[in-house]
Design an enzyme around this catalytic site. Structure first.
Site, PDB file in Angstrom:
ATOM      1  CB  SER A  79     -21.542 -13.638  19.343  1.00 45.39           C
ATOM      2  OG  SER A  79     -20.381 -12.865  19.360  1.00 45.39           O
ATOM      3  CG  ASP A 241     -14.338 -13.732  25.960  1.00 47.27           C
ATOM      4  OD1 ASP A 241     -14.602 -12.106  25.350  1.00 47.27           O
ATOM      5  OD2 ASP A 241     -15.971 -14.310  24.958  1.00 47.27           O
ATOM      6  CG  HIS A 244     -17.936 -12.170  23.142  1.00 49.42           C
ATOM      7  ND1 HIS A 244     -17.161 -12.809  22.697  1.00 49.42           N
ATOM      8  CD2 HIS A 244     -18.882 -12.165  21.814  1.00 49.42           C
ATOM      9  CE1 HIS A 244     -17.222 -13.862  21.570  1.00 49.42           C
ATOM     10  NE2 HIS A 244     -18.491 -13.151  21.343  1.00 49.42           N
TER      11      HIS A 244
END
Length: 306
Positions: A79, A241, A244
């Site tokens: 990611s 979040d 990240h």
């Protein structure tokens, strides 16, 4: 960067490193529960902005307006490679780097993203196979955080990464790897759980670097180079979040990766690319996990030498 599975993994890591007492294990378990509630689950999917990016900073377009053949640039990994956490496509790390390479080479660059959210080193072989259908000139790999969360062997994961780099190098691709980030920079994870997670991720990053360099690639130790900034400015460098990176966090990483990528294909015309440190002063200042475990055991009535 990493999902909440990392929190459960840290408990296993603590037991593997030093053998925690039942009470200390209970403390870590409670901290894991607290951190999961504080962080929540990441939402959304990464933007995609594959295509041709131009030296003037525009793109993506279907083809170069001047007819020049673009430099093929592939992004593989998890990611963080895919850019989860940004607010707009032009903030993606692949886009920032593609445009930077295009400006440095004064030539269009065609970005193709093979990175998939949740990937581990075991998924790299399939990504490499897809990328080599039409071999790129340049490839970036960012991987490692999910290896930690999935409790996979450091040695095995480093070997898989080395195999991926070697296959790309055998095909004539210039390869740069951003190694595992420091999970200890994630502030919602309380101490001492954060130190356990940090130790595991730093160990993986070091093993990755050795494997990448042995396979002929160039490793950029993101944990050692970026941890001080992420620890000092978490509000700016992490996305909402809190796992990240934000656009600013990805920009910081891209600034470190761009010279290495251009250098990997002999096209860097800026200042000499510095040799990354074996380990940063910030990382050296961290207590070894065995000492963290020993202090926990001492606190909760089980004495053990470190």
């Amino acid at each position: 960067m990493v999902g909440t599975r990392m929190l459960r993994l840290a408990l296993v890591a603590a037991g593997a490193v030093g053998g925690v007492s039942g009470a200390a294990y209970g403390l870590l378990n409670g901290q894991s529960w607290y951190a999961r509630r504080a962080i929540g689950e990441p939402t959304g999917v990464p933007f995609r902005a594959d295509g041709v990016h131009l030296p003037d900073g525009t793109g993506p377009v279907a083809a170069s307006p001047t007819g020049e053949a673009p430099v093929l640039f592939a992004v593989l990994g998890d990611s963080s490679a895919a850019g989860l956490g940004v607010d707009a496509p032009n903030e993606l790390p692949g886009v920032r780097i593609a445009r930077g390479v295009a400006a440095e080479l004064e030539n269009p660059v065609e970005l193709t993203t093979y990175a998939i959210v949740g990937s581990t080193s075991r998924d790299l072989a399939a990504q490499v196979e897809a990328a080599l259908v039409v071999p790129p000139r340049l490839a970036l790999i960012i991987i490692g955080a999910n290896d930690v969360t999935a409790r996979q062997s450091v040695a095995d994961c480093a070997a898989l990464l080395g195999d991926a780099v070697g296959e790309l190098r055998d095909a004539g691709v210039g390869v740069v790897v951003g190694t595992c980030p420091d999970l200890g920079a994630i502030r919602p994870i309380p101490q001492p759980l954060r130190s356990v997670a940090s130790s595991w991720s730093l160990a993986l990053g070091r093993a990755q670097r050795r494997a990448v360099e042995e396979a002929g690639g160039y490793a950029v130790p993101l944990a050692d180079l970026l941890s001080p900034e992420f620890l000092t400015h978490p509000q700016e460098l992490f996305s909402p979040d809190r796992f990240h990176p934000s656009a600013a966090g990805y920009e910081a990483a891209a600034g470190l990766l761009l010279p290495a990528l251009c250098s990997a294909i002999g096209e860097w015309h800026g200042p000499p690319v510095p040799q990354p440190p074996v380990r940063s002063s910030a990382a050296e200042a961290r207590r070894p996990t065995s000492r963290v475990v020993a202090r926990l055991n001492q606190r909760f009535g089980r004495h053990r030498s470190s």
